[in-house]
Design a protein around this motif. Structure first.
Motif, mmCIF file in Angstrom:
data_model
loop_
_atom_site.group_PDB
_atom_site.id
_atom_site.type_symbol
_atom_site.label_atom_id
_atom_site.label_comp_id
_atom_site.label_asym_id
_atom_site.label_seq_id
_atom_site.Cartn_x
_atom_site.Cartn_y
_atom_site.Cartn_z
ATOM 1 N N GLY A 438 0.814 -1.207 0.000
ATOM 2 C CA GLY A 438 0.000 0.000 0.000
ATOM 3 C C GLY A 438 0.845 1.254 0.000
ATOM 4 N N ILE A 459 -10.165 7.726 -5.082
ATOM 5 C CA ILE A 459 -10.281 6.511 -4.271
ATOM 6 C C ILE A 459 -11.476 6.697 -3.340
ATOM 7 N N ILE A 471 -3.599 3.130 1.640
ATOM 8 C CA ILE A 471 -4.471 2.572 0.606
ATOM 9 C C ILE A 471 -3.795 1.363 -0.028
ATOM 10 N N TYR A 472 -4.545 0.255 -0.080
ATOM 11 C CA TYR A 472 -4.045 -0.987 -0.677
ATOM 12 C C TYR A 472 -4.900 -1.286 -1.909
ATOM 13 N N LEU A 473 -4.445 -0.886 -3.086
ATOM 14 C CA LEU A 473 -5.214 -1.043 -4.316
ATOM 15 C C LEU A 473 -5.279 -2.500 -4.752
ATOM 16 N N CYS A 474 -6.410 -2.878 -5.330
ATOM 17 C CA CYS A 474 -6.568 -4.283 -5.722
ATOM 18 C C CYS A 474 -5.574 -4.682 -6.800
ATOM 19 N N ALA A 529 -10.099 -1.117 -3.337
ATOM 20 C CA ALA A 529 -8.942 -1.106 -2.437
ATOM 21 C C ALA A 529 -9.396 -1.483 -1.039
ATOM 22 N N ASN A 543 -10.472 -0.821 -11.895
ATOM 23 C CA ASN A 543 -9.209 -1.378 -11.395
ATOM 24 C C ASN A 543 -9.174 -2.899 -11.342
#
Length: 741
Positions: A438, A459, A471-474, A529, A543
């Protein structure tokens, strides 16, 4: 203090030239005029130099004030020309036609408005501008009447030497000072515009007039009094060089004349054309789109030291980016794997070496953006380079492996193996706390969002609320998964079996956790996310489409995501929107909250193809191709607005989209790769072609000069009904080609 520079309170002496602060030497102004058509603009580029003018070839001071601030001549993130205005009898010429089709040159044909003593459309004015390490212009002026005529031609120049970030709206508390050449040093054939930055650097635009010297100057305006006999013509011209501390600002050696510059550019472009895979179909419109994409990739190449790779886009992003350059290189492996080799090596040179919060640098991390302007040199922005990107590092690892699969380039593989290990170490250190990769901004001068959607408002959850915290994006987790799987194969080949086993095990564990933590059960879709509290950012976005081709989803989840992306709130008929039109945050004109991005869609198309959803993938191709065919020069933009495609309506332009733009251009080749479905394995001297599928709009497609490992081959594809056949037309090398229906 710079070399060969002497500064006093009143002047600056640089290599024998004396400059005086401009405020001490006011000059007479020459009023600007507004052309009848200010939009669209014309853009030309050569390596690290680009020019944006209005459609008449002018950069009017009025235009900059009236909301078209991106015009100018730029090099090294500095505007070396903020005014370039041709007038006839103090009026704007009347446009007849103009084009920047060549990419490195523009041409304009215009005429005169009506004057008291001269009828309208009597004087022909032909302008040609070429970039080749400098700006060259020739202006041919012809009298098409039966009488002698006299009139005035003027060319007004100015340079604000603004940093590109200033042009984009960055506010500075203080700027450097504009300079004037001391009166005693003025030479009539040379006009010098100069500026001293806050870092002490002196920048100059030196304009040397050719063919016919101006009759006189008024300030920075050159004036010719022309008297032309019936059907007589004359040529005016100049060469503009850019210098910083008396050294060329551009890394390209400048030609001497426009003719030489043009010949040099044409020769280099021809060489580029011989290095790439030539892709042609039986449809002329398709070929025009592909030819433009080939030319734009050539134009976007830019020198950085000993390397040349693809800059992200004109005008705002004409520099080295991590994410953009990597994705473009991956999109174009089929076209020319040399782009990937240069990109990997250049980014490895800049790989993070220390902890630096201002630049968000960390050991092993791949950069986000590199800048050379005054703001960067004065540390007013952290782009020296700036490392605020979460995805460039795993993407670099993916490209490293994919490049090797196409080329079997053992030398580059070995040279960059240490960089690959450092990149993986950076990922693993950042996975330790949560198991996911992240970002959280550390630098006050940095980006709030550090994935490919990096605007501040993108986001959002299903209520339209901004996510907070780390933030942990997919898609980033899918990149990590793919990087570990791909690098494990290289580790096996290098006999690092323990390392390979570790990476495979880590990837499997990540996949299990990802399918549980990111899955929105009540929507049967993947979250955009996770936020800083581990909550799902549960909006419906594009995403998850990036994850489809990378194997991180379980099969049933992958098909569910694919189906949802095709729903009307996501697919607008041209492409898939960045955010569902049902979201409270949706805006069809929003940069990442409802617009459509070609590169986003080409990655999704690859995912659909990997699932065997060929018809859906081809539908995406057709929508993007139809959009591109309606653009100026058949050039895909960076993005376009998310309005629904209805009847014969045209796609809606995004007002400040870059064009040309690297991964938008690269999407054309990624979509072609999706169709023909080449799976290279150069290490084992094999190319698999799995179930190729041409859309109904194309009957035949040929690839000539395709490189896989040491082999060069020509492939021909032909569609008959719903089936596409492939044959090897020519092969130079011992590559084994396996065609699987």
């Amino acid at each position: 203090m710079k070399p060969d520079m002497l500064m006093t309170p009143d002047n600056i002496v640089l290599d024998g030239k004396t400059f005086i602060p401009a405020v001490q030497v006011p000059i007479p102004e020459w009023p600007c005029v507004v052309s009848e058509r200010q939009y669209p603009s014309l853009t030309v580029k050569d390596d690290d130099l680009f020019l944006v003018t209005d459609t008449i070839g002018n950069i009017s001071g009025c235009s900059l004030e009236d909301g078209n601030p991106n015009m100018g001549l730029f090099c090294a993130d500095t505007r070396f020309l903020s005014r370039l205005e041709l007038q006839i009898n103090r009026r704007s010429p009347v446009l007849l036609s103009s084009t920047a089709d060549k990419g490195f040159a523009l041409s304009v044909l215009c005429t005169n408005p009506k004057f008291d003593h001269i009828k309208a459309d009597t004087i022909g004015i032909r302008r040609e501008m070429v970039l080749n390490g400098a700006l060259f212009e020739e202006i041919e002026i012809a009298n098409y009447s039966t009488n002698n005529i006299s009139f005035e031609i003027s060319l007004s120049f100015d340079a604000d030497f603004a940093d590109l970030f200033e042009v984009r709206g960055h506010q500075r508390e203080k700027r450097g000072q504009l300079l004037r050449l001391a009166e005693s040093e003025n030479k009539e054939e040379l006009l010098i515009l100069a500026y001293q930055g806050l870092d002490g650097a002196v920048m100059e635009s030196r304009i040397k007039f050719q063919h016919q010297q101006p009759d006189h100057f008024q300030g920075n305006t050159a004036i010719w009094q022309l008297n032309l006999a019936a059907h007589e013509s004359k040529i005016l011209g100049y060469r503009l060089q850019k210098l910083t501390n008396n050294q060329p600002s551009s890394g390209v050696n400048a030609a001497t004349t426009l003719a030489q510059a043009k010949a040099s550019e044409l020769m280099e472009e021809q060489d580029w054309g011989q290095q790439i895979t030539q892709i042609r179909a039986d449809k002329s419109l398709f070929n025009r789109v592909i030819e433009r994409a080939e030319q734009d990739l050539y134009l976007l190449r830019q020198s950085f030291g000993d390397h040349k790779t693809v800059s992200a886009g004109v005008p705002w992003f004409s520099t080295l980016f991590g994410r953009d350059s990597i994705i473009t290189a991956a999109q174009t492996l089929m076209l020319n794997p040399k782009i990937a080799q240069e990109t990997l090596s250049l980014l490895a040179e800049y790989q993070g070496k220390k902890e630096d919060d201002w630049r968000e640098e960390e050991p092993g991390k791949i950069l986000h953006e590199l800048r050379f302007g005054e703001l960067a040199r004065c540390q007013e922005i952290p782009h020296t380079p700036y490392y605020g990107t979460v995805d460039a590092t795993p993407l670099w690892l993916m490209l490293y492996a994919d490049y090797y699969a196409w080329t079997h380039d053992q030398e580059t593989l070995e040279q960059l193996w240490k960089n690959a290990l450092l990149a993986m170490d950076w990922i693993d250190r950042n996975l330790e706390k949560t198991g996911y990769l992240g970002y959280l901004r550390k630098s006050k001068g940095g980006l709030i969002n550090q994935g490919w959607k990096d605007s501040g408002d993108c986001i959002v959850n299903k209520k339209g609320e901004l996510a907070e915290g780390t933030i942990y994006l997919c898609e980033v987790q899918a990149y990590v998964y793919a990087a570990k799987i791909k690098l494990a194969e290289i580790a096996k080949m290098k006999k690092h079996l323990d390392l390979a086993e570790t990476w495979i095990e880590e990837a499997k564990n990540l996949r299990v956790r990802f399918n549980k933590d990111f899955w929105i059960e009540d929507q049967d879709f993947c979250a955009l996310a996770l936020d800083g509290e581990g909550n799902q950012v549960d909006s419906i976005s594009s995403n998850p489409g990036h994850c489809l081709a990378l194997g991180i989803f379980t099969p049933e989840k992958a098909y569910s995501v694919a189906e949802r992306l095709g729903a009307p709130d996501m697919f607008n008929g041209w492409g898939i929107r960045t955010l569902s039109s049902l979201s409270p945050a949706y805006n069809p004109m929003g940069y990442h909250i409802g617009s459509v991005w070609p590169h986003d869609n080409s990655l999704i198309a690859m995912g659909l193809r990997s699932l065997g959803l060929i018809d859906q993938a081809l539908e995406l191709f057709q929508g993007l191709f139809d959009m591109t065919s309606q653009q100026s020069y058949q050039r895909p933009p960076e993005l376009f607005c998310g309005y629904e495609r209805k009847g014969d309506n045209a796609p809606v332009h995004y007002p400040v989209a870059c064009s040309p733009q690297a991964w938008g251009t690269g999407s054309m080749f990624q979509l072609l790769q999706m169709m023909v479905n080449l799976v290279p394995d150069a290490q084992n001297n094999c190319l698999r072609i799995i179930d190729p599928a041409l859309p109904e709009s194309i009957n035949r497609l040929s690839l000539h000069n395709l490189r896989v490992g040491a082999t060069i081959l020509d492939l021909e594809f032909e569609r008959v009904g719903s089936t596409t056949a492939c044959r090897v037309a020519k092969k130079r090398g011992n590559l084994r080609v396996v065609i699987e229906a």
